[in-house]
Design a protein around this motif. Structure first.
Motif, mmCIF file in Angstrom:
data_model
loop_
_atom_site.group_PDB
_atom_site.id
_atom_site.type_symbol
_atom_site.label_atom_id
_atom_site.label_comp_id
_atom_site.label_asym_id
_atom_site.label_seq_id
_atom_site.Cartn_x
_atom_site.Cartn_y
_atom_site.Cartn_z
ATOM 1 N N LEU B 90 0.837 -1.201 0.000
ATOM 2 C CA LEU B 90 0.000 0.000 0.000
ATOM 3 C C LEU B 90 0.873 1.253 0.000
ATOM 4 C CD1 LEU B 90 -2.892 0.972 0.055
ATOM 5 C CD2 LEU B 90 -2.730 1.112 2.529
ATOM 6 N N GLU B 93 2.165 1.902 -3.403
ATOM 7 C CA GLU B 93 1.153 2.428 -4.321
ATOM 8 C C GLU B 93 0.877 3.895 -4.059
ATOM 9 O OE1 GLU B 93 -2.521 0.214 -4.588
ATOM 10 O OE2 GLU B 93 -1.376 -1.628 -4.873
ATOM 11 N N VAL B 94 0.897 4.276 -2.761
ATOM 12 C CA VAL B 94 0.654 5.682 -2.424
ATOM 13 C C VAL B 94 1.811 6.536 -2.954
ATOM 14 C CG1 VAL B 94 0.512 7.324 -0.521
ATOM 15 C CG2 VAL B 94 -0.764 5.187 -0.413
ATOM 16 N N PRO B 97 3.200 7.310 -7.672
ATOM 17 C CA PRO B 97 2.878 8.427 -8.574
ATOM 18 C C PRO B 97 3.529 9.742 -8.150
ATOM 19 C CG PRO B 97 0.915 7.186 -8.026
ATOM 20 C CD PRO B 97 1.980 6.708 -7.116
ATOM 21 N N ILE B 98 3.654 9.929 -6.811
ATOM 22 C CA ILE B 98 4.300 11.159 -6.337
ATOM 23 C C ILE B 98 5.752 11.176 -6.805
ATOM 24 C CG2 ILE B 98 4.968 12.479 -4.293
ATOM 25 C CD1 ILE B 98 2.625 11.277 -2.824
ATOM 26 N N ALA B 101 5.957 11.820 -10.567
ATOM 27 C CA ALA B 101 5.708 13.237 -10.861
ATOM 28 C C ALA B 101 6.935 14.068 -10.525
ATOM 29 C CB ALA B 101 4.500 13.738 -10.083
ATOM 30 N N TYR B 103 9.927 13.064 -10.535
ATOM 31 C CA TYR B 103 11.006 12.719 -11.459
ATOM 32 C C TYR B 103 10.940 13.572 -12.721
ATOM 33 C CZ TYR B 103 14.020 9.619 -14.202
ATOM 34 O OH TYR B 103 15.027 9.111 -14.960
ATOM 35 N N SER B 104 9.709 13.929 -13.154
ATOM 36 C CA SER B 104 9.591 14.588 -14.459
ATOM 37 C C SER B 104 9.415 16.100 -14.368
ATOM 38 C CB SER B 104 8.448 13.964 -15.263
ATOM 39 O OG SER B 104 7.293 13.937 -14.491
ATOM 40 N N ILE B 105 9.501 16.680 -13.152
ATOM 41 C CA ILE B 105 9.438 18.144 -13.095
ATOM 42 C C ILE B 105 10.851 18.711 -13.199
ATOM 43 C CG2 ILE B 105 7.332 18.303 -11.751
ATOM 44 C CD1 ILE B 105 9.150 18.743 -9.297
ATOM 45 N N PRO B 106 10.965 19.985 -13.662
ATOM 46 C CA PRO B 106 12.301 20.601 -13.648
ATOM 47 C C PRO B 106 12.695 20.921 -12.212
ATOM 48 C CG PRO B 106 10.685 22.059 -14.682
ATOM 49 C CD PRO B 106 9.944 20.853 -14.222
#
Lengths: 249, 258
Positions: B90, B93-94, B97-98, B101, B103-106
């Motif tokens: 769990l 899974e929480v 995604p954080i 996200a 990882y792909s921001i500047p």
């Protein structure tokens, strides 16, 4: 929403809430972090009042150019490299080591060559993003199942038909994930370049606010950039998911 | 194909690439001239000269120290976090995604925040480098731990292995190839992060030398430092990649032989 999704929302809301309380009570001084509510208010104020539209336009147009160049160019180059084994053998060790290089070390050189302005930023971001697209295109074309190509030959498809109707659709999932990376990398390239040294753009505005101890404006702009980029990434992500679902994958 | 031929080719390709890159560099120099791109030979001799100078060494040491500390945090913290997140479904899974996200921001936009938290200097650079490197390490470790074959664990239980034995004889060999891939990517990103941190608001280090060289329009120094960093990055990456492939080949042989 799934259970994990709910917990995630609660965790994020709680984190923002805790930051708000810590800032309001003075546990974290305003010289370090301003309260989230203050950030939002400052953001609204910034968006209404000054010339932020111009900076946003500069940043987004540079990102758009770098993005299209790297997606289109990366796709074409990846396709050619996949098609011509000789070129592929020659370039693959170079491609494998490419992302080990810290590209931003070359930004000063690009400034010297192209001058301060949008050009070095676009070149930097394109160099950064294009290879992800090349690698993804090659990986996708490599993984087209042999049986599909044989079927195409049995149906006597012409070369163009085979590429258009068999190879590209079969490679689409990989190509899409390369596209997703190219979008994220274009943003990172342009904004990081602006941040290091430039005369306009959102990244430059954040660095400028930092230099002037203008914390409210700085945090507002950081929030703004993160919101834009995250929205954009999520949109590409959702689009990819819908495409994949439609293919029944 | 025989082993000998393979290793010969493994050596031939990088050498050819290096030669063609130097040739490309020379051509660029012929086109653009000395004010934009200096020729390879003078640049490399300038680099050699710089390394010999006493005022260069503190900068090199500063960058190296910042990088090593960031690397230690990214590797240690990343593997630890990854094991926790991968072991507990769990939580993983929480968090996933954080992390994706993030990882792909500047992340460069967060650098002023880090500067405000840690102050100008070494700790900020270390934190920024670690921030870049830790995420892929966490993601890869998490996936490695999640994908451990349940049969191995059940076999371990049947053999009454103690937790320590399960860890050493099952979990470590099963997860090592994946984790190592994460460490390799983490290595490159930590270097990128440390360099980015030095390019902005820094008073020491290779990044600082690069920024001062812009002001002086000293192309030779810019190129020399960029080449030095790239050579270091590419050489280390090649070594890590070789180990990585070796580990994965071992793992593939294991699973096909079951």
């Amino acid at each position: 929403m799934s259970k994990a999704g709910w917990i995630r929302t609660v965790v994020l809301v709680a984190a923002v809430g805790a930051l708000e309380i810590a800032c309001r009570t003075g546990a974290i001084p305003a010289t370090m972090v301003v309260a989230p509510s203050v950030m939002v208010l400052a953001l609204v104020h910034t968006l209404q009042s000054d010339e932020i539209g111009m900076h946003l336009r500069h940043t987004l147009s540079a990102v758009a150019i770098a993005m299209s160049l790297s997606i289109v160019g990366g796709f074409i180059i990846g396709f050619i490299l996949n098609w011509v084994p000789f070129l592929r053998r020659a370039f693959s060790p170079f491609l494998a080591a490419y992302y080990a290089i810290p590209h931003f070390a070359f930004y000063p050189l690009l400034i010297v060559i192209f001058g301060l302005g949008p050009l070095p930023l676009i070149v930097l971001a394109t160099l950064f993003a294009m290879v992800a697209m090349i690698l993804a295109t090659m990986a996708g074309l490599d993984r087209v199942p042999r049986v599909l190509l044989k079927t195409a030959r049995i149906h006597r498809l012409s070369l163009l038909q085979e590429i258009w109707r068999v190879r590209l659709p079969a490679a689409a999932p990989h190509i899409l994930s390369g596209l997703k990376l190219a979008v994220a990398y274009s943003f990172i390239g342009v904004i990081a370049g602006e941040f290091i040294l430039s005369t306009s753009g959102i990244g430059h505005e954040i660095a400028f606010a930092y230099d002037n101890f203008d914390n409210k404006r700085m945090y507002a702009l950081i929030l703004f950039v993160l919101a834009i980029v995250t929205t954009f990434n999520m949109a590409v992500f959702a689009w990819e998911r819908r495409m994949l679902r439609r293919r029944g994958a | 194909m025989s082993r000998g031929l393979l290793s010969l080719r493994a050596w031939r390709d990088p050498i050819l690439v290096a030669i063609s890159l130097v040739a490309l560099w020379q051509v660029l120099h012929e086109i653009a001239g000395d004010s934009a791109v200096t020729a390879p030979a003078p640049t490399l001799s300038h680099l050699w000269e710089m390394i010999g100078q006493t005022r260069f060494l503190p900068h090199l040491r500063e960058t190296g120290l910042a990088f090593l500390q960031a690397l230690a945090i990214a590797f240690g913290g990343g593997v630890l976090l990854g094991v926790v997140l991968g072991g507990h479904k769990l939580t993983g899974e929480v968090a996933e995604p954080i992390l994706v996200a993030l990882y792909s921001i500047p992340k460069i936009t967060l650098y002023p925040v880090i500067l405000l938290l840690f102050g100008l200097g070494m700790p900020a650079k270390v934190a920024f480098g670690a921030l870049h490197g830790i995420i892929p390490v966490v993601l890869f470790t998490m996936n490695a731990v999640r994908n451990v074959n349940r049969t191995y664990l059940r076999a371990g239980r049947a053999m009454r292995l103690s937790p320590a034995q399960t860890g050493w004889h099952i979990l470590v060999p099963a997860t090592l190839p994946e984790i190592f891939s994460g460490l390799r990517i983490g290595f490159s990103l930590t270097l990128l992060g440390t360099m980015l941190g030095e390019l902005f608001a820094s008073q020491r280090g290779l990044g600082f030398l690069l920024m001062t060289a812009i002001d002086l329009h000293d192309v030779k120094t810019i190129l020399a430092i960029a080449v030095l960093i790239s050579a270091f990055a590419v050489a280390t990456n090649a070594a890590l990649l070789a180990i990585d492939r070796h580990l994965h080949r071992g793992a593939a042989a294991d699973s096909s032989g079951k």
